[in-house]
Motif scaffolding. Structure first.
Motif: not given
Ligand SMILES: [Zn+2]
Length: 320
Positions: A42-56
């Protein structure tokens, strides 16, 4: 308005941030943690979403919602996931994945079955968009499926579509990972094929499969390893894949005889890796088993590729 999609796999977590026209604005892939249990995942998923949102260029909390396609046993109403094999050193107990992500990211999260959401992406946006009725066959670690009737996924009592556990050898069949015998998945699933390859290799059959696995630093026979072995004309790989194709032909044709569907969409790790040539081989393997031979279903390869699962998950967000 942007939304998020997460495809949780045994080896990778794929995230997309996507707009209302299904254009991808952010995409991030992280390896799935091999230890630490569901909390670490779950923590890894949260980190990945934060990165993808930043890209967007958006805040995670401003996403309209996030959809998750997950393996295992899923309670869609509560977002709880249990019995996930091969992930994070053990994920058997129910874990409230949806609420954990929602709490950390500040937006609504919906969780559903990974095969179902991958198939839904193909139905709406990919290889299935021209058909009213179809069977999606997700040929990978296991063999998953999804039945679409009049463009609506048939859920049954929530377990419909398990084409992998269609019985293709009802006497003396090979043991399936589900514990039963003679299922399609026992012959075609990547994990069952690996077990059979190990057994035959121990019994003295020569193969490059395990050398290739070590050379490419893998701990299991991935789709890419099977492809490489086949490209080198490895006899054991060829024999197991021939059996897999025959089994898929029999199982899929039986489903078509029952439901008379317009199309078969072939996806999953092996399905997309082997692509068009294997779609034609599976189509041929279906022929002897088809009751109505002169009106065969179309067999198409999934079109959305590696992002299909995450894009499909994003369709779980309300309004899509
Ligand atoms: Zn089975």
């Amino acid at each position: 308005m942007m939304r998020g999609g997460i495809d949780l796999g045994g080896t990778k977590i794929q995230v997309v941030v996507i707009d209302d026209d299904h254009q991808v604005h952010g995409q991030v892939r992280h390896p799935t943690p091999v230890e630490g249990g569901p909390q670490a995942v779950a923590e890894e998923m949260v980190a990945a979403v934060r990165e993808a949102a930043e890209q967007a260029g958006v805040e995670p909390g401003s996403l309209k919602g996030i959809g998750v396609g997950s393996p295992g046993e899923i309670d869609e109403a509560t977002g709880t996931v249990a019995e996930v094999g091969n992930v994070a050193g053990g994920w058997q107990q129910a874990f409230a994945l949806g609420p954990a992500l929602s709490h950390a990211l500040g937006t609504d999260v919906r969780v559903d079955n990974d095969v179902r959401v991958g198939a839904q992406a193909e139905v709406q946006l990919g290889a299935g968009r021209d058909f009213q009725s179809m069977l999606a066959v997700w040929w990978g670690t296991g063999v998953g499926g999804s039945v679409v009737l009049d463009r609506t996924t048939w859920l049954g009592r929530d377990a419909a579509g398990e084409i992998g556990h269609t019985v293709i050898q009802h006497l003396g069949g090979r043991r399936c990972p589900c514990g039963r015998r003679g299922c399609l998945e026992a012959y075609s699933g990547r994990s069952a094929m690996e077990n059979e390859a190990r057994r035959r290799h121990r019994d003295g059959e020569k193969t490059k499969l395990f050398k290739l696995m070590r050379k490419h630093d893998k701990d299991r026979l991935t789709s890419g390893i099977w492809k490489r072995a086949l490209d080198r004309d490895d006899a054991l790989a060829r024999s197991l894949l021939d059996e897999a194709v025959d089994a898929l032909g029999a199982g899929i044709a039986s489903a078509i005889n029952l439901l008379d569907l317009e199309a078969v969409i072939l996806g999953g790790g092996l399905g997309t890796k082997f692509g068009e040539p294997f779609a034609r081989r599976i189509e041929q393997a279906m022929v002897p088993h088809l009751f109505v031979e002169d009106r065969r279903p179309q067999v198409r390869v999934a079109e959305l590729g590696d992002l299909g699962g995450a894009i499909g998950a994003s369709l779980l967000v309300d309004g899509h």
